[in-house]
Design a protein around this motif. Structure first.
Motif, PDB file in Angstrom:
ATOM      1  N   ASP A  45       0.825  -1.208   0.000  1.00  0.00           N
ATOM      2  CA  ASP A  45       0.000   0.000   0.000  1.00  0.00           C
ATOM      3  C   ASP A  45       0.863   1.264   0.000  1.00  0.00           C
ATOM      4  OD1 ASP A  45      -2.287  -1.476   0.027  1.00  0.00           O
ATOM      5  OD2 ASP A  45      -3.244  -0.239   1.556  1.00  0.00           O
ATOM      6  N   ILE A  46       1.903   1.259   0.840  1.00  0.00           N
ATOM      7  CA  ILE A  46       2.787   2.431   0.893  1.00  0.00           C
ATOM      8  C   ILE A  46       3.472   2.616  -0.459  1.00  0.00           C
ATOM      9  CG2 ILE A  46       4.924   3.320   1.911  1.00  0.00           C
ATOM     10  CD1 ILE A  46       3.940   2.026   4.566  1.00  0.00           C
ATOM     11  N   VAL A  47       3.904   1.495  -1.022  1.00  0.00           N
ATOM     12  CA  VAL A  47       4.572   1.546  -2.318  1.00  0.00           C
ATOM     13  C   VAL A  47       3.617   2.100  -3.378  1.00  0.00           C
ATOM     14  CG1 VAL A  47       5.616   0.159  -4.160  1.00  0.00           C
ATOM     15  CG2 VAL A  47       6.152  -0.339  -1.767  1.00  0.00           C
ATOM     16  N   LEU A  48       2.366   1.581  -3.382  1.00  0.00           N
ATOM     17  CA  LEU A  48       1.393   2.033  -4.376  1.00  0.00           C
ATOM     18  C   LEU A  48       1.032   3.500  -4.175  1.00  0.00           C
ATOM     19  CD1 LEU A  48      -0.966  -1.037  -4.738  1.00  0.00           C
ATOM     20  CD2 LEU A  48       0.467  -0.045  -6.521  1.00  0.00           C
ATOM     21  N   ALA A  49       0.878   3.906  -2.898  1.00  0.00           N
ATOM     22  CA  ALA A  49       0.535   5.302  -2.628  1.00  0.00           C
ATOM     23  C   ALA A  49       1.652   6.211  -3.107  1.00  0.00           C
ATOM     24  CB  ALA A  49       0.297   5.493  -1.128  1.00  0.00           C
ATOM     25  N   ALA A  50       2.875   5.808  -2.840  1.00  0.00           N
ATOM     26  CA  ALA A  50       4.022   6.595  -3.299  1.00  0.00           C
ATOM     27  C   ALA A  50       4.054   6.621  -4.823  1.00  0.00           C
ATOM     28  CB  ALA A  50       5.327   6.006  -2.751  1.00  0.00           C
ATOM     29  N   ALA A  51       3.780   5.472  -5.407  1.00  0.00           N
ATOM     30  CA  ALA A  51       3.763   5.369  -6.873  1.00  0.00           C
ATOM     31  C   ALA A  51       2.763   6.355  -7.457  1.00  0.00           C
ATOM     32  CB  ALA A  51       3.410   3.949  -7.297  1.00  0.00           C
ATOM     33  N   ALA A  52       1.563   6.411  -6.834  1.00  0.00           N
ATOM     34  CA  ALA A  52       0.524   7.293  -7.339  1.00  0.00           C
ATOM     35  C   ALA A  52       0.983   8.744  -7.254  1.00  0.00           C
ATOM     36  CB  ALA A  52      -0.768   7.100  -6.541  1.00  0.00           C
ATOM     37  N   ARG A  53       1.641   9.089  -6.145  1.00  0.00           N
ATOM     38  CA  ARG A  53       2.064  10.465  -5.948  1.00  0.00           C
ATOM     39  C   ARG A  53       3.065  10.878  -7.033  1.00  0.00           C
ATOM     40  NH1 ARG A  53       3.758  10.876  -0.270  1.00  0.00           N
ATOM     41  NH2 ARG A  53       1.581  10.291  -0.026  1.00  0.00           N
ATOM     42  N   PHE A  54       3.907   9.954  -7.453  1.00  0.00           N
ATOM     43  CA  PHE A  54       4.915  10.304  -8.440  1.00  0.00           C
ATOM     44  C   PHE A  54       4.488   9.892  -9.859  1.00  0.00           C
ATOM     45  CE2 PHE A  54       7.242  10.003  -4.428  1.00  0.00           C
ATOM     46  CZ  PHE A  54       7.715  11.304  -4.376  1.00  0.00           C
ATOM     47  N   GLY A  55       3.157   9.660 -10.022  1.00  0.00           N
ATOM     48  CA  GLY A  55       2.679   9.328 -11.363  1.00  0.00           C
ATOM     49  C   GLY A  55       3.188   7.975 -11.829  1.00  0.00           C
ATOM     50  N   LYS A  56       3.459   7.085 -10.883  1.00  0.00           N
ATOM     51  CA  LYS A  56       3.907   5.737 -11.244  1.00  0.00           C
ATOM     52  C   LYS A  56       2.784   4.749 -10.918  1.00  0.00           C
ATOM     53  CE  LYS A  56       8.403   6.588 -12.215  1.00  0.00           C
ATOM     54  NZ  LYS A  56       9.259   7.282 -11.271  1.00  0.00           N
ATOM     55  N   GLY A  57       3.090   3.468 -11.039  1.00  0.00           N
ATOM     56  CA  GLY A  57       2.076   2.454 -10.761  1.00  0.00           C
ATOM     57  C   GLY A  57       1.569   1.879 -12.063  1.00  0.00           C
ATOM     58  N   PRO A  58       0.918   0.723 -11.970  1.00  0.00           N
ATOM     59  CA  PRO A  58       0.499   0.016 -13.180  1.00  0.00           C
ATOM     60  C   PRO A  58      -0.498   0.785 -14.041  1.00  0.00           C
ATOM     61  CG  PRO A  58      -0.373  -1.055 -11.187  1.00  0.00           C
ATOM     62  CD  PRO A  58       0.628  -0.036 -10.734  1.00  0.00           C
ATOM     63  N   LEU A  59      -1.167   1.784 -13.475  1.00  0.00           N
ATOM     64  CA  LEU A  59      -2.126   2.567 -14.277  1.00  0.00           C
ATOM     65  C   LEU A  59      -1.628   4.003 -14.492  1.00  0.00           C
ATOM     66  CD1 LEU A  59      -5.565   1.347 -12.818  1.00  0.00           C
ATOM     67  CD2 LEU A  59      -4.719   0.969 -15.138  1.00  0.00           C
ATOM     68  N   ALA A  60      -0.348   4.226 -14.249  1.00  0.00           N
ATOM     69  CA  ALA A  60       0.187   5.587 -14.381  1.00  0.00           C
ATOM     70  C   ALA A  60      -0.066   6.132 -15.777  1.00  0.00           C
ATOM     71  CB  ALA A  60       1.674   5.600 -14.069  1.00  0.00           C
ATOM     72  N   GLY A  61      -0.510   7.361 -15.841  1.00  0.00           N
ATOM     73  CA  GLY A  61      -0.723   8.029 -17.126  1.00  0.00           C
ATOM     74  C   GLY A  61      -2.009   7.617 -17.811  1.00  0.00           C
ATOM     75  N   GLN A  62      -2.796   6.754 -17.186  1.00  0.00           N
ATOM     76  CA  GLN A  62      -4.022   6.288 -17.840  1.00  0.00           C
ATOM     77  C   GLN A  62      -5.252   6.964 -17.253  1.00  0.00           C
ATOM     78  OE1 GLN A  62      -4.355   2.228 -18.816  1.00  0.00           O
ATOM     79  NE2 GLN A  62      -2.151   1.918 -18.942  1.00  0.00           N
ATOM     80  N   LYS A  63      -6.220   7.164 -18.120  1.00  0.00           N
ATOM     81  CA  LYS A  63      -7.474   7.779 -17.693  1.00  0.00           C
ATOM     82  C   LYS A  63      -8.522   6.710 -17.446  1.00  0.00           C
ATOM     83  CE  LYS A  63      -6.926  12.230 -19.961  1.00  0.00           C
ATOM     84  NZ  LYS A  63      -7.351  13.104 -21.048  1.00  0.00           N
ATOM     85  N   VAL A  64      -9.019   6.673 -16.221  1.00  0.00           N
ATOM     86  CA  VAL A  64     -10.075   5.722 -15.865  1.00  0.00           C
ATOM     87  C   VAL A  64     -11.371   6.506 -15.661  1.00  0.00           C
ATOM     88  CG1 VAL A  64     -10.899   4.079 -14.143  1.00  0.00           C
ATOM     89  CG2 VAL A  64      -8.486   4.058 -14.842  1.00  0.00           C
ATOM     90  N   LEU A  65     -12.372   6.157 -16.425  1.00  0.00           N
ATOM     91  CA  LEU A  65     -13.702   6.748 -16.273  1.00  0.00           C
ATOM     92  C   LEU A  65     -14.584   5.700 -15.601  1.00  0.00           C
ATOM     93  CD1 LEU A  65     -15.720   9.073 -16.948  1.00  0.00           C
ATOM     94  CD2 LEU A  65     -16.148   7.898 -19.130  1.00  0.00           C
ATOM     95  N   LEU A  66     -15.247   6.105 -14.526  1.00  0.00           N
ATOM     96  CA  LEU A  66     -16.052   5.171 -13.735  1.00  0.00           C
ATOM     97  C   LEU A  66     -17.444   5.757 -13.525  1.00  0.00           C
ATOM     98  CD1 LEU A  66     -13.562   4.320 -10.938  1.00  0.00           C
ATOM     99  CD2 LEU A  66     -15.438   2.779 -11.385  1.00  0.00           C
ATOM    100  N   THR A  67     -18.455   4.903 -13.473  1.00  0.00           N
ATOM    101  CA  THR A  67     -19.740   5.351 -12.943  1.00  0.00           C
ATOM    102  C   THR A  67     -19.976   4.623 -11.624  1.00  0.00           C
ATOM    103  OG1 THR A  67     -21.040   3.636 -14.047  1.00  0.00           O
ATOM    104  CG2 THR A  67     -20.716   5.704 -15.247  1.00  0.00           C
TER     105      THR A  67
END
Lengths: 240, 240
Positions: free
Chosen positions: A1-23
């Motif tokens: 979780d810490i790794v993923l949260a950090a990843a998100a903050r720096f625009g990293k992670g498996p979905l980095a740079g991708q646009k997710v549209l949700l309803t």
């Protein structure tokens, strides 16, 4: 979780740079200013998916039905009430999305007319005429079919019987990549609960059963979808 | 506030020893396992009244429609879903109450039948036949009329036009002591808001306008009702 949260903050992670549209959430279809047809969706599963996608680095937009006060941290939220509004907001955005995940419980019908004032008890309606609302996911699927960057399309099927059969039929009819099937009659699954128990069916014919807190199930659904998805050109952020 | 809180703890305060029965929230009338007719009530006004009554020393029972997670501290809460369930729980308790405050937004109609499984989109209903639900307040009023200890009866009228006229008519038709009239089309009043703006009409013909946070309005409503009520024998706790 810490790794993923950090990843998100720096625009990293498996979905980095991708646009997710949700309803997420229910819709409400009013018959007069104070009465509507709706369903018990609380938006919890959809918001858990939004949070999981954000943690995996995605830029997340949630088109959200009426669910009361919820945590909107880090999410772009577009508030809507009716199926028609939800369809409009989704169709305006889905062509820019890399993923479209339709977890909202959209009302399938709305009253044909909406009375301008509260209908008094003495009066009719003793009969309420219903008309179909737009099928948000089917319309989104048609709009992006054959387009230059078709998003990965994921549906939800909340069912009370023959759950997998209904879900499979929906996946095929709407041209989806995957569908998350939910038996809403099971205790600890479905509307309003903190936990869920789902089967993810894919276009390729696979099925995976997942259960746990909605947060855990959300993470597992995204990981499963990521593992299934090819890595097509559309998933590479522009400029690389 | 500190004085009133202390009063409540020691069974003192203007409502000490009195039983207050309240309804709050919406009801849901299901047409199949996942779809219902309802209204946007969040129960906030009713729960503010419950809290105010408790602070004034009363023993409070809330018959509560589906509103999600709410603070239930110090309240006896009876959870219900439909108008029929709400009527049953109220009628079982109202003869023991000193006050009955009907703030719930009870659905006036329900679907005639409830399908045992989720109705599929391809199928009907394109027409939904509605039947009247029990009028909880009118039935409670009839039940206690002429009884040995008739509670003070207080109704709510959520209206969108001719608000005072509709409220006055309701007060008289249902044999109430007072009615709280609410124009739900006004910004900052009515369903889901934190504030409210109401007119309290009494059987004696008086009218008082109140506005503020739902908490303040709740306190003012109870103080107004207390000032209007005679101090009949029924309000003296047994054993004094």
């Amino acid at each position: 979780d810490i790794v993923l949260a950090a990843a998100a903050r720096f625009g990293k992670g498996p979905l980095a740079g991708q646009k997710v549209l949700l309803t997420a959430g229910p819709t409400r279809e009013f018959l007069d200013p104070v009465r509507f047809i709706s369903n018990p969706s609380t938006g919890k599963m959809g918001l858990a998916l939004a949070e999981a996608a954000r943690t995996m680095g995605a830029q997340v937009t949630v088109v959200l039905g009426p669910v009361g006060a919820v945590d909107r941290t880090g999410l772009e939220v577009v508030d809507v009430v009716s199926a028609e509004e939800m369809a409009r907001e989704v169709l305006a955005r889905v062509r820019e999305a890399d993923w479209f995940i339709a977890s909202a419980a959209v009302s399938d019908w709305r009253p044909e007319t909406r009375a301008p004032q509260k209908v008094k008890k003495g009066e009719k309606p003793e009969v309420l005429t219903l008309v179909r609302t737009p099928d948000v996911l089917a319309e989104a699927s048609r709009l992006v079919a054959g387009g230059p960057r078709r998003p990965v399309l994921v549906g939800f099927a909340a069912e009370t019987e023959r759950v997998l059969e209904h879900a499979r039929e929906k996946l095929e009819r709407k041209g989806l990549d995957a569908i998350v099937a939910n038996d809403v009659t099971v205790a600890g699954a479905g509307f309003g609960t903190e936990t869920n128990q789902v089967s993810v069916l894919t276009r390729a014919g696979t099925r995976q059963d997942l259960s746990g807190t909605k947060r855990d199930v959300a993470r597992s659904i995204l990981e499963l979808l990521l593992s299934l998805a090819p890595a097509p050109a559309r998933h590479v952020p522009p400029g690389r």
